[in-house]
Write an enzyme that holds these catalytic residues in place. Structure first.
Site, PDB file in Angstrom:
ATOM      1  CE  LYS A  54       6.729  -8.735  -3.435  1.00 41.66           C
ATOM      2  NZ  LYS A  54       6.554  -8.026  -2.153  1.00 41.66           N
ATOM      3  CB  VAL A 107      -0.967  -0.002   1.200  1.00 39.66           C
ATOM      4  CG1 VAL A 107      -1.737   1.315   1.287  1.00 39.66           C
ATOM      5  CG2 VAL A 107      -1.943  -1.160   1.084  1.00 39.66           C
ATOM      6  CG  ASP A 120       2.746  -7.968  -2.990  1.00 44.02           C
ATOM      7  OD1 ASP A 120       1.599  -8.286  -2.643  1.00 44.02           O
ATOM      8  OD2 ASP A 120       3.764  -8.270  -2.341  1.00 44.02           O
TER       9      ASP A 120
END
EC number: 6.3.3.3
Length: 225
Positions: A34, A17, A47
Site C-alpha cells: 500500500k 476486498v 488496508d
C-alpha cells in the site's frame, strides 16, 4: 516480475476486498504493498491489515500513512509529511518481487489520484514496473464512464488493463447493475474477471470460498459470466 497493480474507478468500490480475494487464492508467497494509507491514525489498522485479516499470511507493507481521508498528495501536504513518489513505490515493489511469487500494489482512490505535488500517480507506478493494472469497479449507474476513462488512461500510457472486477455486488441488483456486467468489458476493452458480493469481508472464515466463487479462473477462482 509478478506484480499486479490494483486501482479503482473511485473510492469505496471494494479495492481492498478484491486485493484480499486475489491474495487468498494466489499460490506461493504473496506480498501486498500500500503506497499511501490515508484517513487512518497511527496504531489503527489500515488496508494491508484488512487484507491480512481476510487472506491469511501475507507480507503487508505500507510506505506512508496520513491521518486525513484525502488524496495522498493533499494529505501529506496538510500533515507536513513527506509524500510518496512513484519511483519509491516501484522500487519497493521490485524488492518485494525478489522474494515473493506475487506482489499486489493497491492504490488509493482512482488511477490518476496524485501521490505527490509533482502529479505522480499510480499509473506512473505501473509504467515504471511495466505491470498490468486490474480495475475494481462500482456495480451501479455511472460506473461505465469511470471504467472507460480509466481504461483509456491506461491505454494512453501503454499499460495493460488486466481486467475488471466488480468489488461489491448488491444483494438486490437493479437494472443498471445487471446491464453493466455486459457493458463493462465492451467499454473498457478488458475482460470481466469477477463479481464479489457486498459484505464479502464480514466472515474471514468463509472469505476464501467467497473469493473462489467470485473471481474468474485467471485470478484463481471459479466464477464465469
Amino acid at each position: 516480475m509478478s506484480v499486479l497493480v490494483i486501482t479503482g474507478t473511485g473510492t469505496e468500490v471494494g479495492k481492498t476486498v478484491v486485493t484480499a480475494a486475489i491474495a487468498a487464492l494466489a499460490p506461493g508467497r504473496v506480498a501486498v504493498l500500500k503506497p499511501a494509507q490515508t484517513g487512518v491514525e497511527a496504531g489503527e489498522d489500515g488496508d494491508v491489515a484488512e487484507v491480512a485479516r481476510l487472506a491469511g499470511p501475507v507480507k503487508a507493507v505500507e510506505l506512508a500513512r496520513y491521518p486525513e481521508p484525502l488524496a495522498p498528495a493533499t494529505a501529506a501536504r496538510r500533515a507536513g509529511a513527506a509524500a510518496v513518489r512513484p519511483a519509491q513505490v516501484a522500487e519497493a515493489a521490485r524488492e518485494l518481487d525478489r522474494e515473493h511469487d506475487l506482489v499486489l500494489v493497491e492504490g488509493a482512490g482512482g488511477l490518476l489520484v496524485h501521490y505527490d505535488d509533482d502529479g505522480g500517480t499510480l499509473a506512473d507506478v505501473a509504467v515504471a514496473l511495466s505491470a498490468p493494472v486490474l480495475v475494481v469497479a462500482h456495480a451501479g449507474l455511472g460506473t461505465l464512464n469511470a471504467a472507460a476513462l480509466t481504461a483509456e488512461a491506461l491505454r494512453a500510457r501503454g499499460v495493460e488493463c488486466a481486467g475488471v472486477v466488480v468489488g461489491s455486488w448488491p444483494s438486490a441488483p437493479d437494472l443498471a447493475c445487471r446491464c453493466n456486467l455486459d457493458d463493462l468489458p465492451e467499454v473498457t476493452g478488458a475482460p470481466l474477471l469477477g463479481v464479489l458480493p457486498e459484505g464479502a469481508a464480514a466472515d474471514p472464515a468463509a472469505f476464501r470460498e467467497i473469493a473462489r466463487a467470485g473471481l474468474a479462473p485467471a485470478l484463481g477462482g471459479q466464477w464465469r459470466r
